[in-house]
Design a protein around this motif. Structure first.
Motif, PDB file in Angstrom:
ATOM      1  N   TYR A  26       0.666  -1.270  -0.151  1.00 37.85           N
ATOM      2  CA  TYR A  26      -0.116   0.065   0.143  1.00 37.85           C
ATOM      3  C   TYR A  26       0.854   1.145  -0.235  1.00 37.85           C
ATOM      4  O   TYR A  26       2.257   1.077   0.297  1.00 37.85           O
ATOM      5  CB  TYR A  26      -0.824   0.080   1.446  1.00 37.85           C
ATOM      6  N   GLY A 507      -9.906  -3.579  -4.415  1.00 38.14           N
ATOM      7  CA  GLY A 507     -10.540  -4.691  -3.501  1.00 38.14           C
ATOM      8  C   GLY A 507     -11.378  -5.426  -4.440  1.00 38.14           C
ATOM      9  O   GLY A 507     -11.974  -6.549  -4.073  1.00 38.14           O
TER      10      GLY A 507
ATOM     11  N   CYS B 100     -10.143  -5.379  -0.210  1.00 42.38           N
ATOM     12  CA  CYS B 100      -9.059  -4.534  -0.491  1.00 42.38           C
ATOM     13  C   CYS B 100      -7.903  -5.078   0.274  1.00 42.38           C
ATOM     14  O   CYS B 100      -6.692  -4.677   0.023  1.00 42.38           O
ATOM     15  CB  CYS B 100      -9.319  -3.140  -0.134  1.00 42.38           C
ATOM     16  N   GLY B 101      -7.969  -5.903   1.332  1.00 45.96           N
ATOM     17  CA  GLY B 101      -7.085  -6.543   2.155  1.00 45.96           C
ATOM     18  C   GLY B 101      -6.481  -5.644   3.262  1.00 45.96           C
ATOM     19  O   GLY B 101      -5.517  -6.128   3.890  1.00 45.96           O
ATOM     20  N   PHE B 102      -6.878  -4.611   3.401  1.00 45.35           N
ATOM     21  CA  PHE B 102      -6.239  -3.395   4.202  1.00 45.35           C
ATOM     22  C   PHE B 102      -6.589  -4.016   5.834  1.00 45.35           C
ATOM     23  O   PHE B 102      -5.619  -3.957   6.636  1.00 45.35           O
ATOM     24  CB  PHE B 102      -6.619  -1.997   4.228  1.00 45.35           C
ATOM     25  N   THR B 104      -7.611  -6.798   6.521  1.00 46.22           N
ATOM     26  CA  THR B 104      -7.095  -8.562   6.663  1.00 46.22           C
ATOM     27  C   THR B 104      -6.434  -8.957   7.752  1.00 46.22           C
ATOM     28  O   THR B 104      -6.360  -9.802   8.393  1.00 46.22           O
ATOM     29  CB  THR B 104      -7.085  -8.994   5.224  1.00 46.22           C
TER      30      THR B 104
END
Lengths: 787, 161
Positions: A26, A507, B100-102, B104
């Protein structure tokens, strides 16, 4: 038997492996050598005149590299708006300037005044404390109605009022609509608020600016849904950096929901500052900062009238809306209450006369722009609430009233400009009735009542315009750019493929779903195909991901590019097979000569494309890479029917979602697992809006909900398991995949179902409550019961 | 500056830290273990959940110096020894428990802590336990389902996909 690969299969998502092991990258995970940190000093008042900013003490603080104020941005462009609305009188909307750092005035809590760049974040923050500000607080325009009144404080003095535009749609139909309402057998009127929300992707915004003096190139790493759009807007309109000297990278992005579409001051600032100080500059938003600087969503106040004839046919709809723009025009803000809202006011129904009036208002609040659904949830909420109210007033079944008025023949020209290509609203309603187990409701209500609770059932339909957007049409509607999408399919010599797409995944699982499409077309294994996105230095052009457009527009570009690949590969194969090109067939990754057993494998053709010994050089260039741009000829129109069942505790006013069913028509489906996940997420956001979320300001423009302590995000125990279905598919007729888009439906379709259910529960308990504004919090529900 | 020594994902590390260095900063910036995310500033979102001596902790609420002598596990330490996904990670992938995996990493770490104490939690117990972990993408459906599946429960009755 479900498919195990290609279109219609649900392979596990390949991106999950990096996300599940902490290996995602990110923007905040990116550090650039020599990096500095930036802290923005933001306004703590809603409206004020900047008399003096004294940075002299702060500049002497340890670690400070440089402090920037509005003065440094004199002569630099402001943040541009990408959409120009023309008002009822043919005049362009009012478009005030939007400086990167405040110039002369601050206009909302969070408006950036100064930026400290230092060796560490701590040092930047400490130095910001030492900046001396003399800001004269001015009365603030907060409430929209008051902001339009005589003598209201002006957000922008040079405009002379707080009105951005007064829009009528369709203005020429106004007389006919007024007449139809006057002559109607019944008119149902509803006044409501579609409250302000904050999108709140879990990853706060981050921007890292870097500058290379060696080649005069700037790089911006940013949490964006559309890096090319940022490159275009920032490069051309704000900083004057030509595109070939500006690279924008949006790596793994932790959710967007619209709020990461827009070009923000912080992106321009770090890019600008990195050039000035010749060092990288990093900014990471805290969550509180996100609340006061991310564009907000919704914030409409509406009066809707629905007129019916004596047989309960809808004859006219008239609406009046005040739409909050906040203090400045965010990138797509003007389009949301107009073209993404007015054009959907027909809903799933054949109402011949419709007139929509929207007054957009400047206030001393954070700018408002698109949030998941953008305009369409506002249209759906008012329409589906007023239909429910009409059904109660007329004593008819709300489902029957809807069915009676459904559009049933397609294509359907609405009276609000758009043409629905396909749909079957009875089919989704039939499916919904089955999923929601309406027959069992009476028993469930009885069981709730035995526990001292009330139980309510609510239903609604929705339609949305997605696949944004047909460029010619949106140009006529005020968009300052066409909304094409591009794809490049690069076949490597050994047969693997890199697909470069202008769509961006934050996502949505493009890295898994897009290869399913290309693999299906070529008959090769999905694992041979990789998706590349999010970097302007790799992808030719892209308008990004929003408006449920990635598959419908970006996917279509990918299909067109893959078709070109197939055409060229067939030519190469025909040469290798010494056969006529017309006889070459591609199946299961093999090129064969029709009616013979002669064939050549995919990998042989791709190898021949790059490193041939024997190639028809006089007819064909070597190489196997193709680019296509796709512009849709119409919007797509996903539609469906949703049902919600709630239990309401009359002692406390607390509403619990007991069941939620969603029957959607998304056209063809590439990956059913991902589509269901998109609906689940949308439903939670819609339920959040209906019951929990509210971005609140006090009368002075102080932001009251600036953290997760004050802004109620839906948690795991606020929502149930959902029942979702997308088997009722009427494929889109104008894109090659027949897809419609699924990203926003859940958030658009769910709020009215919840509120309709709450009203049903209250009425079943003998409470004569006709409407309740969102969020239907325990306090509001209890007050309504005892009002 | 204080010298701290701790075991992170099975490896001993010693570093000098300032007294006010948060555990999140220590992991992300000093050790470059960037899987631990920061999604808020009020200890609400749970994206930074790690295990300290086997307990789930929000790393944003802890100073690095406080972890002196501790056994710390982050999302980077949750895969099997051969690099394949652990049971909970695999269940999240199998049941599409992330988008989105954030959030997760925090979800997986919380789920692991829950299952350690309660090997067969009910749907209600899972939802209740996840009160401190916010996800904005999935609507929680597939997260709850994945955790039930990871605990060996039959989830075939829960709406498909």
């Amino acid at each position: 038997m479900p498919k195990d690969h290609g279109i219609g299969a649900s392979p596990k998502r390949r991106e999950d492996v990096r996300f599940l092991t902490g290996a995602g990258q990110y923007t905040d995970d990116i550090n650039v050598y020599g990096q500095t940190y930036c802290y923005f000093l933001r306004s703590d008042v809603a409206h004020g005149k900047i008399n003096r900013i004294d940075t002299s003490d702060a500049e002497k603080m340890p670690g400070v590299v440089r402090i920037f104020t509005g003065k440094d941005f004199e002569g630099v462009g402001g943040l541009p708006c990408g959409w120009q609305v023309t008002d009822r009188f043919g005049q362009p909307m009012k478009e005030p300037g939007h400086p990167v750092l405040a110039q002369g005035k601050v206009r909302h809590v969070g408006d950036p005044i100064a930026a400290v760049v230092a060796d560490s974040l701590e040092e930047a923050r400490n130095a910001a404390e030492a900046i001396v500000l003399d800001i004269e607080e001015l009365p603030a325009a907060v409430d929209m109605k008051a902001a339009l009144g005589d003598g209201a404080p002006l957000v922008h003095d040079d405009i002379g009022s707080n009105l951005c535009y007064d829009w009528g749609f369709v203005e020429d139909n106004k007389g006919a609509v007024d007449e139809a309402i006057k002559n109607a057998a019944h008119v149902t009127t509803l006044e409501l608020v579609n409250q302000r929300l904050v999108a709140n992707p879990m990853e706060p915004r981050v921007a890292v600016g870097d500058y290379s003096r060696a080649n005069d190139e700037s790089t911006l790493y940013t949490t964006s849904q559309n890096p090319h759009v940022i490159r275009l807007l920032m490069g051309a309109f704000v900083l004057g950096i030509p595109e070939h000297k500006l690279r924008v990278v949006a790596p793994d992005v932790g959710g967007g929901f619209g709020t990461k579409i827009f070009h923000y001051a912080e992106e321009a600032f770090v890019t600008f500052a990195a050039r000035k100080i010749n060092r990288p500059v990093k900014w990471t938003a805290s969550r509180s900062e996100a609340f006061m600087s991310d564009a907000h969503g919704r914030d409409h106040v509406t009066k809707i009238e629905l007129a019916l004839d004596k047989d309960n046919n809808f004859v006219a709809i008239r609406t009046e809306t005040l739409a909050n723009m906040g203090a400045y025009l965010s990138t797509f803000a003007p389009s949301v209450p107009t073209w993404l809202h007015g054009t959907l006011m027909a809903g799933n129904y054949k109402t011949p006369n419709i007139y929509v009036n929207v007054k957009a208002v400047f206030t001393n609040t954070v700018p408002v722009d698109a949030y998941r659904g953008a305009g369409r949830p506002e249209a759906t909420f008012q329409l589906e609430r007023v239909i429910d109210k009409a059904a109660r007033e007329l004593g008819v079944d709300p489902i029957a009233l809807r069915r009676q008025n459904f559009v049933t023949e397609f294509p359907y020209q609405t009276p609000v400009a758009v043409v629905y290509d396909t749909g079957d609203y009875n089919a989704t309603m039939n499916k919904l009735e089955e999923m929601a187990d309406i027959k069992g409701f009476a028993a469930r209500r009885k069981a709730s009542e035995a526990k001292g609770k009330l139980r309510g059932f609510g239903v609604n339909c929705y339609i949305e315009a997605c696949g944004i957007a047909p460029s010619n049409l949106v140009g006529q509607l005020g968009a300052r750019a066409g909304l094409y999408e591009s794809a490049t399919v690069r076949v490597n010599a050994t047969g693997t493929i890199s697909v470069y797409t202008g769509s961006h995944s934050h996502g949505q699982g493009h890295e898994t779903a897009f290869p399913q499409v290309v693999a299906e077309m070529l008959g090769i294994d999905e694992s041979m195909i990789d998706i590349v996105h999010g970097d302007t230095s790799k992808i030719p052009m892209g308008m990004g991901t929003y408006g449920s457009r990635s598959l419908a527009v970006g996917g279509s570009a990918m299909v067109r590019a893959t078709e070109k690949i197939i055409n060229k590969a067939k030519k190469i194969a025909s040469h290798l097979l010494e056969a006529s090109e017309a006889d070459i067939e591609l199946k299961d990754g093999k090129f064969s000569v029709a009616g013979t057993d002669k064939s050549v494998a995919w990998g042989d053709v791709t190898l021949a494309a790059y490193v041939p010994h024997n190639y028809p050089l006089e007819d064909l260039e070597p190489g196997l890479e193709e680019t296509a741009f796709y512009d849709p000829s119409n919007f797509t129109y996903p539609a469906g029917a949703y049902a919600c069942e709630v239990e309401l505790d009359p002692e406390t006013g607390k509403v619990t979602i007991e069941r939620f069913a969603a029957a959607d028509d998304f056209g063809n489906i590439v990956n059913p697992m991902i589509v269901s996940g998109q609906v689940h997420g949308g439903l939670a956001q819609g339920i959040g809006q209906a019951l929990l979320e509210s971005c609140a300001y006090d009368e002075n423009g102080q932001l009251l909900s600036a953290s997760y302590m004050d802004y109620a995000m839906p948690r795991a125990d606020d929502v149930p398991f959902y029942s979702v279905d997308h088997s009722c598919a009427t494929p889109c007729t104008h894109n090659p995949l027949g897809v419609k888009g699924c990203g926003e439906a859940g958030a658009i379709g769910s709020p009215p179902a919840v509120i309709n259910a709450v009203i049903d529960a209250l009425q079943s308990g003998g409470h004569k409550v006709e409407h309740i504004n969102m969020p239907a919090s325990p306090q509001r529900v209890w007050a309504a019961m005892h009002g | 500056m204080t010298e701290v020594t701790m075991t992170v994902n099975g490896k001993s590390v010693t570093k000098s830290v300032k007294g006010n260095t948060l555990m999140t900063e220590f992991l992300r910036e000093e050790l470059r273990l960037t899987g631990t995310h920061v999604g808020c500033d009020t200890s609400q979102c749970g994206a930074c959940v790690i295990h300290v001596n086997g307990e789930a902790i929000k790393a944003c609420t802890m100073f690095a110096a406080e972890a002196q002598g501790s056994e710390v596990t982050t999302i980077e330490g949750m895969a099997n020894a051969d690099g394949s996904l652990g049971v909970i990670q695999q269940a999240f992938q199998d049941h599409h428990g992330l988008q989105c995996g954030f959030c997760t990493p925090g979800m997986v770490m919380s789920a692991a802590a829950l299952l350690k104490d309660n090997p067969k939690p009910t749907e209600h117990e899972i939802r209740d336990y996840l009160e401190g972990n916010i996800c904005r993408c999935t609507g929680y459906h597939n997260i709850v389902k994945a955790i039930m599946a990871a605990s060996g429960q039959d989830v075939s009755g829960i709406a498909a996909e």
